[in-house]
Design a protein around this motif. Structure first.
Motif, PDB file in Angstrom:
ATOM      1  N   ALA A 250       0.825  -1.213   0.000  1.00 37.19           N
ATOM      2  CA  ALA A 250       0.000   0.000   0.000  1.00 37.19           C
ATOM      3  C   ALA A 250       0.857   1.261   0.000  1.00 37.19           C
ATOM      4  O   ALA A 250       0.554   2.232  -0.716  1.00 37.19           O
ATOM      5  CB  ALA A 250      -0.932   0.001   1.214  1.00 37.19           C
ATOM      6  N   LEU A 251       1.930   1.282   0.796  1.00 38.77           N
ATOM      7  CA  LEU A 251       2.748   2.491   0.895  1.00 38.77           C
ATOM      8  C   LEU A 251       3.430   2.845  -0.419  1.00 38.77           C
ATOM      9  O   LEU A 251       3.328   3.995  -0.880  1.00 38.77           O
ATOM     10  CB  LEU A 251       3.776   2.335   2.023  1.00 38.77           C
ATOM     11  CG  LEU A 251       4.678   3.543   2.274  1.00 38.77           C
ATOM     12  CD1 LEU A 251       3.836   4.753   2.672  1.00 38.77           C
ATOM     13  CD2 LEU A 251       5.699   3.236   3.382  1.00 38.77           C
ATOM     14  N   PRO A 252       4.134   1.918  -1.086  1.00 37.77           N
ATOM     15  CA  PRO A 252       4.745   2.292  -2.367  1.00 37.77           C
ATOM     16  C   PRO A 252       3.712   2.699  -3.416  1.00 37.77           C
ATOM     17  O   PRO A 252       3.957   3.613  -4.207  1.00 37.77           O
ATOM     18  CB  PRO A 252       5.484   1.013  -2.794  1.00 37.77           C
ATOM     19  CG  PRO A 252       5.719   0.267  -1.535  1.00 37.77           C
ATOM     20  CD  PRO A 252       4.522   0.557  -0.681  1.00 37.77           C
ATOM     21  N   PHE A 253       2.549   2.011  -3.439  1.00 39.69           N
ATOM     22  CA  PHE A 253       1.516   2.369  -4.403  1.00 39.69           C
ATOM     23  C   PHE A 253       1.042   3.800  -4.158  1.00 39.69           C
ATOM     24  O   PHE A 253       0.900   4.590  -5.096  1.00 39.69           O
ATOM     25  CB  PHE A 253       0.339   1.393  -4.293  1.00 39.69           C
ATOM     26  CG  PHE A 253      -0.697   1.572  -5.372  1.00 39.69           C
ATOM     27  CD1 PHE A 253      -0.571   0.918  -6.584  1.00 39.69           C
ATOM     28  CD2 PHE A 253      -1.795   2.400  -5.168  1.00 39.69           C
ATOM     29  CE1 PHE A 253      -1.512   1.092  -7.595  1.00 39.69           C
ATOM     30  CE2 PHE A 253      -2.745   2.580  -6.164  1.00 39.69           C
ATOM     31  CZ  PHE A 253      -2.605   1.920  -7.380  1.00 39.69           C
ATOM     32  N   ALA A 254       0.799   4.132  -2.869  1.00 37.71           N
ATOM     33  CA  ALA A 254       0.354   5.487  -2.532  1.00 37.71           C
ATOM     34  C   ALA A 254       1.428   6.512  -2.866  1.00 37.71           C
ATOM     35  O   ALA A 254       1.130   7.608  -3.375  1.00 37.71           O
ATOM     36  CB  ALA A 254      -0.010   5.559  -1.049  1.00 37.71           C
ATOM     37  N   VAL A 255       2.689   6.169  -2.605  1.00 34.34           N
ATOM     38  CA  VAL A 255       3.787   7.096  -2.911  1.00 34.34           C
ATOM     39  C   VAL A 255       3.887   7.317  -4.415  1.00 34.34           C
ATOM     40  O   VAL A 255       4.055   8.447  -4.895  1.00 34.34           O
ATOM     41  CB  VAL A 255       5.114   6.562  -2.339  1.00 34.34           C
ATOM     42  CG1 VAL A 255       6.297   7.366  -2.886  1.00 34.34           C
ATOM     43  CG2 VAL A 255       5.108   6.623  -0.818  1.00 34.34           C
ATOM     44  N   GLY A 256       3.795   6.233  -5.198  1.00 31.43           N
ATOM     45  CA  GLY A 256       3.850   6.367  -6.652  1.00 31.43           C
ATOM     46  C   GLY A 256       2.725   7.225  -7.181  1.00 31.43           C
ATOM     47  O   GLY A 256       2.936   8.082  -8.057  1.00 31.43           O
ATOM     48  N   LEU A 257       1.532   7.036  -6.626  1.00 27.00           N
ATOM     49  CA  LEU A 257       0.383   7.835  -7.044  1.00 27.00           C
ATOM     50  C   LEU A 257       0.588   9.307  -6.689  1.00 27.00           C
ATOM     51  O   LEU A 257       0.355  10.204  -7.505  1.00 27.00           O
ATOM     52  CB  LEU A 257      -0.874   7.287  -6.377  1.00 27.00           C
ATOM     53  CG  LEU A 257      -2.225   7.830  -6.862  1.00 27.00           C
ATOM     54  CD1 LEU A 257      -2.457   7.464  -8.322  1.00 27.00           C
ATOM     55  CD2 LEU A 257      -3.362   7.282  -5.993  1.00 27.00           C
ATOM     56  N   ALA A 258       1.056   9.542  -5.451  1.00 28.30           N
ATOM     57  CA  ALA A 258       1.253  10.918  -4.998  1.00 28.30           C
ATOM     58  C   ALA A 258       2.344  11.616  -5.797  1.00 28.30           C
ATOM     59  O   ALA A 258       2.217  12.796  -6.171  1.00 28.30           O
ATOM     60  CB  ALA A 258       1.598  10.924  -3.506  1.00 28.30           C
ATOM     61  N   VAL A 259       3.434  10.902  -6.062  1.00 25.76           N
ATOM     62  CA  VAL A 259       4.540  11.496  -6.817  1.00 25.76           C
ATOM     63  C   VAL A 259       4.092  11.872  -8.222  1.00 25.76           C
ATOM     64  O   VAL A 259       4.364  12.978  -8.717  1.00 25.76           O
ATOM     65  CB  VAL A 259       5.735  10.515  -6.872  1.00 25.76           C
ATOM     66  CG1 VAL A 259       6.734  10.933  -7.948  1.00 25.76           C
ATOM     67  CG2 VAL A 259       6.434  10.466  -5.521  1.00 25.76           C
ATOM     68  N   CYS A 260       3.381  10.969  -8.868  1.00 23.55           N
ATOM     69  CA  CYS A 260       2.976  11.233 -10.252  1.00 23.55           C
ATOM     70  C   CYS A 260       1.938  12.357 -10.325  1.00 23.55           C
ATOM     71  O   CYS A 260       2.089  13.296 -11.117  1.00 23.55           O
ATOM     72  CB  CYS A 260       2.417   9.958 -10.866  1.00 23.55           C
ATOM     73  SG  CYS A 260       2.241  10.024 -12.661  1.00 23.55           S
ATOM     74  N   VAL A 261       0.903  12.269  -9.500  1.00 22.35           N
ATOM     75  CA  VAL A 261      -0.146  13.288  -9.536  1.00 22.35           C
ATOM     76  C   VAL A 261       0.389  14.634  -9.052  1.00 22.35           C
ATOM     77  O   VAL A 261       0.094  15.683  -9.627  1.00 22.35           O
ATOM     78  CB  VAL A 261      -1.354  12.841  -8.690  1.00 22.35           C
ATOM     79  CG1 VAL A 261      -2.408  13.941  -8.633  1.00 22.35           C
ATOM     80  CG2 VAL A 261      -1.957  11.568  -9.269  1.00 22.35           C
ATOM     81  N   GLY A 262       1.219  14.597  -7.969  1.00 20.98           N
ATOM     82  CA  GLY A 262       1.800  15.845  -7.474  1.00 20.98           C
ATOM     83  C   GLY A 262       2.688  16.516  -8.499  1.00 20.98           C
ATOM     84  O   GLY A 262       2.689  17.747  -8.638  1.00 20.98           O
ATOM     85  N   SER A 263       3.452  15.712  -9.252  1.00 20.77           N
ATOM     86  CA  SER A 263       4.334  16.278 -10.271  1.00 20.77           C
ATOM     87  C   SER A 263       3.549  16.868 -11.432  1.00 20.77           C
ATOM     88  O   SER A 263       4.006  17.801 -12.098  1.00 20.77           O
ATOM     89  CB  SER A 263       5.278  15.185 -10.796  1.00 20.77           C
ATOM     90  OG  SER A 263       6.037  14.626  -9.750  1.00 20.77           O
ATOM     91  N   ALA A 264       2.353  16.318 -11.685  1.00 20.79           N
ATOM     92  CA  ALA A 264       1.535  16.806 -12.799  1.00 20.79           C
ATOM     93  C   ALA A 264       0.616  17.945 -12.401  1.00 20.79           C
ATOM     94  O   ALA A 264      -0.051  18.527 -13.263  1.00 20.79           O
ATOM     95  CB  ALA A 264       0.704  15.654 -13.362  1.00 20.79           C
ATOM     96  N   LEU A 265       0.575  18.283 -11.105  1.00 22.07           N
ATOM     97  CA  LEU A 265      -0.412  19.263 -10.633  1.00 22.07           C
ATOM     98  C   LEU A 265      -0.182  20.646 -11.234  1.00 22.07           C
ATOM     99  O   LEU A 265      -1.103  21.270 -11.776  1.00 22.07           O
ATOM    100  CB  LEU A 265      -0.370  19.333  -9.106  1.00 22.07           C
ATOM    101  CG  LEU A 265      -1.439  20.206  -8.454  1.00 22.07           C
ATOM    102  CD1 LEU A 265      -2.829  19.703  -8.821  1.00 22.07           C
ATOM    103  CD2 LEU A 265      -1.265  20.215  -6.938  1.00 22.07           C
ATOM    104  N   LEU A 266       1.048  21.141 -11.166  1.00 22.87           N
ATOM    105  CA  LEU A 266       1.316  22.477 -11.714  1.00 22.87           C
ATOM    106  C   LEU A 266       1.083  22.543 -13.221  1.00 22.87           C
ATOM    107  O   LEU A 266       0.450  23.500 -13.710  1.00 22.87           O
ATOM    108  CB  LEU A 266       2.741  22.906 -11.357  1.00 22.87           C
ATOM    109  CG  LEU A 266       2.974  23.318  -9.898  1.00 22.87           C
ATOM    110  CD1 LEU A 266       4.436  23.680  -9.681  1.00 22.87           C
ATOM    111  CD2 LEU A 266       2.078  24.496  -9.521  1.00 22.87           C
ATOM    112  N   PRO A 267       1.568  21.573 -14.002  1.00 25.53           N
ATOM    113  CA  PRO A 267       1.229  21.606 -15.426  1.00 25.53           C
ATOM    114  C   PRO A 267      -0.284  21.552 -15.679  1.00 25.53           C
ATOM    115  O   PRO A 267      -0.780  22.179 -16.624  1.00 25.53           O
ATOM    116  CB  PRO A 267       1.925  20.352 -15.987  1.00 25.53           C
ATOM    117  CG  PRO A 267       3.072  20.126 -15.058  1.00 25.53           C
ATOM    118  CD  PRO A 267       2.558  20.522 -13.709  1.00 25.53           C
TER     119      PRO A 267
END
Length: 849
Positions: free
Chosen positions: A369-386
């Motif tokens: 669960a933790l790596p999946f959540a981290v991967g989701l957060a990293v990807c979505v967070g990185s795409a937020l500003l664009p």
């Protein structure tokens, strides 16, 4: 729903754009998952191993007197009377009670080299006849029956090429000739990781391992039928003498498990998690850059959506939906990859000597669960500003041909970055030049990284022009202009590589500084000609025989030979390591700097103290200090000397006569030898080696070789660091390749026009490659500067937080290698985009909108 459908249609139509993002998330999540699964597996394996091995022990009787020194897991515990086992055996509810006699003992393999000794402990002890109380089980052969016979754990026997009937040496540290009569397992395994064990008869164990005959490390107790562990401990308490306690077998097992696996696992998994964090941080920049480029390429598309009635929220949702889809798919694949990584490490580590017990992988819900959540957060967070930037697209933007990147000219960015940099440098200088503060220095280091990121677009336009200045010719000139035309994109692409290179440079500089510090310490403090040393790092090894130094001193070639032993005691309530030696000979062989008082007058009640400790605790010559030893005794010592340099001598020195009543297993960690005038180094070393052969053949080294071997662990650490950081660099290269691929797609019409006016395919490939090299050069140069600065911060902070004087050293050859690897990596990353650009059909490229 229509917005989401449009998002997935667009994602499916342009899936190649997100391959780099997919790979970055997959690799980061896989590394994190592998680390967590491996930690859970190791923890469960060690727990099962100890539980199975100690299942027959219901209680442990041991001394309550223990001295713990910084860096030790369980401390040094006083022995108990082995005869106490007979009294315990008569207690109702006790089925059996036997003394456990254990100490350090290093086996020598068939090739004459010691087995183990560079980390995991090397143990020897009394082979307990009761199979339920003995954590080791006899697998082949028989138990030792007479002096000189031994049982060896099967893993150690395999490592040393020993078989039943083999005769070898056991260093205790005095060399003991033993014959292997049995092979044992621990908890069903060939051994406890890389720990070695040698089982002796009780008489041999008392003779070689115990402080004196009749001493035991503890008493192991087995309960009779119907008696629980708690009931057994309660029954034992009334018959135990003062200073002795009984604990349940489960508590003792938990403590042993924590000692061997808990601290090690915490350190090891934390170490790996740091690199997982670095890899994910690099991923953030690669993912952000991908979405930023995609959004820029879809400006007209988003503007048209806005023109036909789409709200800003819908455009943002569409972009984030693409990020979520990529994150879910990549994170799911990363979970499977992480399990594969853990399985591969489980198979690989035993082959390279790492203690990874056998057993099935343990995969918990948190590890998934933790790596999946981290991967989701990293990807979505990185795409937020664009995504937000996409939502701000004006409908009129559909009428524009291009958008100009003016990030390099942003005064706000320049001011903010410069302010962050000034603040970072100020905090760092305050933390390392003023009163030492790791918090200030660490905060300044983090702000320095942030300043580099903010100033990246500002610096990239200048850096690319400067770095590309020597490049001549039309093709290379175009490459330079292409790299400089979009400062934000160039900076974001290079930042991913910069972070990887910065961390590599940081550890490279810190490692070189540690080696330089060790070399300076030996050069300044050690005035001898050769050194006979125990293993330079780790818990392994049994040390050197205390008889070695007097035997070497008797040689006609030798002027002085002094052995440095180790003891522990609480000095005025503080656990401290003691150096046990001949103080007079120590002063003749080591440079102790200015000495106040007399080292020759310590006797049995005197103490010599390093000036740092003396100043800190007011231990001037003539003052007294109370020493509490592990055997429970307390004695008042008088400070008779204070010396200035303590790097090799330690902080507290006392004589062997003063230590003798409180010693456990006596051993030296170093014997320093000075030759007489006129004795050549070769002849003196050969003479010392002949004597050392009689004491288990420890290694005899020149002063330079001793300094080099003392720093051997640093190179091993750096090799591991480079291997782990290869993942972060790989993610950065994927980011560069993906950015170039998207840039080629964005510039399709431009590239077609270049081909139409005469540019050849080879020239086009070269242009794309040189553009990649310039971006990589910018990232590599920034990483070297940032890594060198952070390395200096770490060295100075360590210097301020330690009593030892650290030396800052820049290794030019290694840093040059890092730079060349960065440039080569840039050229490699451009291979596929360059080929794709060269294969473009000229007419179709020109017709592209």
């Amino acid at each position: 729903m229509s917005t989401l459908r449009l998002s997935f249609v667009s994602l499916r139509a342009h899936r190649r754009r997100f391959l780099g993002t997919f790979a970055a998330v997959l690799l980061g999540v896989a590394f994190l998952t592998g680390t967590l699964v491996m930690g859970d597996t190791l923890r469960a394996s060690f727990d099962t191993l100890f539980t199975d091995a100690n299942s027959g022990t219901d209680a442990v009787v041991r001394s309550t007197s223990v001295v713990t020194v910084a860096g030790e897991a369980q401390g040094t515990r006083s022995p108990v009377d082995a005869g106490l086992a007979d009294r315990v055996a008569r207690v109702p509810g006790v089925a059996a009670a036997v003394p456990r006699i254990e100490g350090a003992g290093q086996l020598v393999g068939a090739d004459g080299k010691p087995i183990g000794g560079q980390g995991p402990p090397t143990l020897a002890g009394y082979w307990i006849q009761d199979p339920e109380l003995n954590p080791y089980a006899l697998a082949e052969g028989r138990a030792p029956q007479k002096s000189g016979e031994a049982v060896v754990n099967r893993g150690a026997a395999k490592a040393g090429g020993l078989t039943l009937g083999s005769t070898t040496v056991l260093r205790t540290p005095d060399p003991v000739r033993v014959t292997v009569v049995g092979l044992a397992t621990f908890g069903g395994a060939d051994g406890m990781g890389q720990v070695t064990y040698t089982g002796l008869t009780r008489a041999d164990a008392e003779k070689y391992l115990a402080p004196k005959a009749g001493d035991a490390s503890a008493i192991l107790v087995r309960a009779g039928p119907g008696t629980s562990q708690r009931e057994l401990v309660g029954a034992l308490a009334p018959v135990l003498p003062r200073g002795v306690e009984a604990v349940t077998g489960q508590q003792a097992t938990d403590e042993s498990n924590e000692s061997v696996s808990g601290r090690f696992l915490s350190l090891f998994t934390t170490f790996l998690l740091v690199f997982s964090g670095v890899a994910l941080l690099v991923s953030v920049f690669s993912i952000h850059n991908t979405f930023a480029i995609v959004v820029a390429q879809r400006t007209r598309e988003n503007a048209l959506l806005r023109a036909v009635g789409a709200a800003r929220r819908q455009v943002v949702t569409m972009t984030l939906a693409e990020a979520v889809a990529v994150a879910v798919l990549a994170s799911g694949a990363g979970l499977l990859g992480g399990i594969g990584v853990a399985a591969g490490l489980q198979a690989l580590f035993p082959a390279i000597g790492f203690p990874f017990p056998e057993g099935d992988l343990v995969v918990t819900g948190l590890s998934l669960a933790l790596p999946f959540a981290v991967g989701l957060a990293v990807c979505v967070g990185s795409a937020l500003l664009p995504a937000v930037r996409a939502g701000r697209t004006a409908p009129l933007a559909a009428l524009r041909e291009t958008a100009v990147d003016e990030s390099a000219a942003s005064r706000t960015r320049t001011a903010a970055g410069a302010g962050l940099l000034v603040l970072a440098v100020g905090l760092v200088l305050a933390g390392v030049l003023g009163p030492p503060s790791l918090w200030l220095a660490g905060t300044g280091a983090v702000l320095a990284l942030a300043a580099f990121v903010v100033l990246g677009p500002v610096a990239s336009s200048y850096a690319v022009r400067i770095l590309g200045g020597p490049l001549r010719g039309v093709t290379r000139g175009l490459a330079r202009r292409n790299a400089a035309r979009s400062p934000r994109r160039t900076a974001a692409t290079a930042t991913a590589l910069m972070i990887g290179v910065a961390v590599v440079s940081l550890f490279t500089v810190f490692g070189a500084s540690l080696k330089a510090t060790m070399d300076q310490t030996v050069s300044h403090s050690f005035a001898g000609d050769v050194a006979v040393s125990a293993p330079s790092f780790g818990a392994g090894g049994s040390g050197l025989s205390p008889g070695l130094a007097p035997a070497v001193a008797a040689l006609p070639e030798v002027e002085t030979a002094v052995g440095l032993g180790r003891g522990v005691a609480e000095v005025d309530g503080r656990g401290r390591a003691l150096t046990v030696t001949d103080p007079g000979a120590l002063a003749r062989t080591f440079d102790l700097g200015t000495v106040r008082g007399s080292l020759d007058a310590l006797g049995t009640d005197g103490l010599a103290v390093a000036s740092t400790e003396a100043d800190r605790y007011g231990l001037a010559p003539g003052r007294t200090a109370e020493l509490s030893f592990a055997d429970g005794s307390h004695r008042t010592f008088t400070v008779k000397a204070v010396y200035e340099q303590s790097e090799l001598a330690g902080d507290y020195v006392l004589t062997r006569a003063a230590w003798a009543p409180h010693r456990t297993q006596d051993a030296d960690r170093l014997v320093a030898v000075t030759f007489r005038d006129g004795v050549s180094p070769q002849a003196g070393k050969a003479a010392v080696e002949r004597v050392a052969q009689r004491y288990g053949a420890p290694e005899v080294q020149t002063r330079d070789a001793y300094a080099e071997s003392s720093a051997a662990g640093i190179d091993m650490m750096l090799t591991l660091v480079y291997a782990l950081l290869a993942l972060a660099v790989l993610i950065a290269l994927l980011g560069i390749a993906n950015t170039l691929t998207l840039a080629v797609h964005e510039r399709t019409r431009e590239l077609g026009l270049l081909r139409a006016v005469g540019q050849t395919r080879s020239q086009l490939r070269a242009m794309v490659r040189w553009e990649s090299v310039l971006v990589a050069a910018f990232g590599t140069l920034g990483g070297l500067l940032l890594g060198g600065f952070l390395g200096w911060v770490l060295v100075r902070a360590s210097d301020g937080a330690s009593d030892s004087a650290f030396v800052f050293a820049l290794p030019p050859a290694r840093l040059a290698t890092v730079a060349l690897v960065g440039l080569a990596a840039g050229a490699t990353a451009a291979w596929r985009p360059a080929r794709r650009a060269a294969r473009l059909d000229v007419l179709r490229a020109i017709a592209t909108e």
